[in-house]
Design an enzyme around this catalytic site. Structure first.
Site, short mmCIF file in Angstrom:
data_model
loop_
_atom_site.label_atom_id
_atom_site.label_comp_id
_atom_site.label_asym_id
_atom_site.label_seq_id
_atom_site.Cartn_x
_atom_site.Cartn_y
_atom_site.Cartn_z
N HIS A 196 26.44 42.56 41.31
CA HIS A 196 25.50 43.49 40.68
C HIS A 196 26.15 44.19 39.49
O HIS A 196 27.31 44.59 39.56
CB HIS A 196 25.06 44.57 41.68
N GLY A 235 26.95 40.97 45.23
CA GLY A 235 25.73 40.17 45.26
C GLY A 235 25.92 38.75 44.78
O GLY A 235 25.13 37.86 45.13
N TYR A 265 22.97 47.36 51.65
CA TYR A 265 22.43 46.03 51.36
C TYR A 265 21.14 45.83 52.15
O TYR A 265 21.00 46.33 53.27
CB TYR A 265 23.46 44.95 51.72
#
Length: 263
Positions: free
Chosen positions: A68, A112, A142
């Site tokens: 991310h 991610g 998450y």
């Protein structure tokens, strides 16, 4: 045929397509802009009717992807991991893509990006690669579909270790767990990946597409009761509203270890 977007490069040779992440200054972070380009590249592959897609970083990369883009995480308590958010969109696209997607991994994989790689159908990695699932280090909760993807890929013991410790795991352990198909010296990585892609491309694309969908449905055949899902979502909301979440984001930008207080 070679084409390019701002943050990914596309190459199609015969029935095999190749998408290369191309934002080295940000370690190929999964920003909205990069994911938009990645999705557009997959659409291009779909129109070209390629029979296998290779997803990779540039040759010799130290970081496959840093995960991310933390600069895009909200600081106002909004959940960045909902159904329509970019990373969920690209992972669904890879999972639903009718041809196999092969992740060719050089370097480290973070956050991610681990889920993105594990959503691919086959993973071929350099033998010095590492994978780290880091939301706990950032104080970021998450989402449940992402955790289920990790669980489906790696099994409960490894999933817990990766999520709880947020520490890098060597690729050899992931091979032993059946998550990564091959770990080879970097000098052999492109050759082996291309061989696998070419072998797939020689087979019936209709049968391959059917098999991929059957395997996806079988792996996802675990139902959650609605009240269980809602309870988990409420727990995630509490984390996004917490002081710890704000501390995790601040610490990232201040380049220091976060001091989580559990509130």
């Amino acid at each position: 045929m070679d084409t390019g977007y701002a943050l990914v490069n596309v190459k199609i040779a015969g029935n095999v397509g190749e998408i290369t992440l191309n934002n080295p200054s940000k370690h190929h972070a999964l920003s909205t802009a990069l994911i938009d380009d990645l999705c557009a590249a997959l659409e291009e592959m779909l129109l070209a009717q390629v029979r296998a897609v290779v997803l990779r970083a540039p040759a010799g990369a130290r970081v496959f992807s840093s995960g991310h883009d933390v600069r895009e995480l909200p600081t106002n308590g909004r959940d960045p991991m909902t159904y329509d958010d970019p990373i969920r969109r690209v992972i669904r696209m890879v999972e639903l893509y009718p041809a196999p997607v092969i992740a060719m991994v050089e370097g480290t994989v973070w956050g991610g990006a681990c889920e993105l790689v594990m959503s691919c159908d086959i993973i071929v990695a350099g033998d010095d690669s590492t994978f780290a699932v880091t939301p706990a280090k950032l104080g970021m909760p998450y989402n449940i579909s992402g955790v289920q993807n990790f669980l489906n890929a790696g099994g409960m013991p490894l999933c817990k270790e990766m999520l709880f410790t947020a520490q890098p795991i060597c690729v050899q352990r992931l091979v032993a767990q059946g998550i990564v198909s091959h770990a080879v010296p970097r000098s052999e990585l492109e050759s082996l990946t291309r061989t696998i892609a070419d072998q797939i491309a020689k087979n019936s694309p209709l049968v391959i597409s059917l098999l991929k969908e059957e395997l996806r449905l079988l792996s996802a055949s675990h139902n959650l009761r609605p009240e269980t899902f809602e309870r988990v979502q409420a727990m995630r909301r509490q984390v996004y509203d917490s002081e710890d979440y704000q501390e995790g984001i601040r610490a990232f930008f201040e380049k220091r270890t976060p001091q989580f207080q559990g509130r």
